[in-house]
Write a protein that holds these residues in place. Structure first.
Motif: not given
Length: 291
Positions: A59-66, A70-76
């Motif tokens: 669950d932690i990995f899944h949350t971190l990955e999303w 989201i951060l990289f999508t916003a950065e793009l």
């Protein structure tokens, strides 16, 4: 990315200077922080592939990955927002990499299993060359590529000879060794011969007859003797490229010496002015002093 331009003066220009340039402390901090996030996201994907860790911290990995996605999508999105021609950036190398860095996680909502492809984000760390102003290494890379191209014929001949040796020895060992030893076919024997000639020696297949073992010893000695051939050929071409890039081939008009530094103005041996198209400023100074 010197061909990219900000969309307009004001906020977009300031964002452009931070994201696409590295001359200011803010721009360097942004790029270094981005590289840190990229490395952390790749680390999360690697750790998630470990079954024991995935079962305990899935669950932690899944949350971190999303969160990373989201951060990289916003950065793009911000990158495209501050550009005059955003499609031009998306068609560039870094634009494609940025897009591929976020697509796998979003596609995982539709096609399961594509999330592991986010390791492509590691390619985004190529920006470290821009951040640390190491782009001069690109010139060194071109020097190595040029040397590799010039030595391609010799290397091809070497590889062809190695392939011939591997095929010949593999066929001999296939005829000599019993199938119980693992030599069940010529392709399998070719695998053994390649491993032996390169002195890797996995040990999963080994000859059991004295003649086969003698051939193995011969192959290992041949492997040690020929391993320096491509290295020597390539090294010679690299040295030749370095000399050609550093030294001029023009001969001195005074003594004929032709090994001068590219930036040299006078001959190292006789002191003659090297540029025959322009007058020697030292000679003009001496003549004016005499007058």
């Amino acid at each position: 990315m010197s061909h990219l331009k900000p969309a307009a003066e004001g906020l977009r220009t300031r964002i452009f200077q931070i994201i696409f340039e590295s001359d200011t402390p803010a721009a360097k901090a942004f790029d270094i922080a981005l590289i840190g996030l990229i490395l952390c996201s790749v680390l999360v994907v690697m750790l998630e592939s470990v079954v024991s860790l995935q079962e305990r911290h899935g669950d932690i990995f899944h949350t971190l990955e999303w969160g990373f996605t989201i951060l990289f999508t916003a950065e793009l999105a911000v990158r495209l927002y501050c550009l005059d021609r955003p499609w031009q950036y998306l068609r560039s190398f870094y634009g494609v990499i940025d897009l591929l860095a976020i697509l796998p996680t979003w596609l995982a909502l539709i096609v399961p299993g594509t999330q592991s492809l986010v390791v492509v984000r590691l390619l985004r760390t190529l920006r470290i060359f821009r951040v640390l102003r190491l782009m001069e290494f690109v010139g060194e890379g071109r020097l190595l590529i040029d040397a590799l191209k010039r030595s391609s014929h010799q290397i091809f001949l070497f590889l062809f000879t190695v392939c011939m040796l591997i095929t010949i020895f593999a066929s001999l060992v296939y005829l000599i060794e019993p199938a119980e030893a693992g030599f069940t076919s010529i392709p399998t024997s070719i695998y053994w011969a390649a491993v032996t000639l390169t002195t890797v020696g996995y040990g999963d297949i080994a000859p059991v007859t004295p003649l086969g073992q003698a051939i193995s010893v011969m192959m290992m000695l041949i492997g040690y003797s020929i391993i320096a051939v491509p290295t020597g050929v390539f090294s010679a071409e690299v040295i030749r490229s370095i000399r050609a890039d550093r030294y001029s081939e023009e001969a001195c008009p005074g003594c004929g010496h032709d090994r001068h530094d590219q930036k040299a103005y006078y001959c190292l041996r006789c002191g003659t002015w090297l540029d025959e198209e322009t007058p020697d400023p030292r000679a003009e100074h001496d003549s004016s002093a005499q007058d």
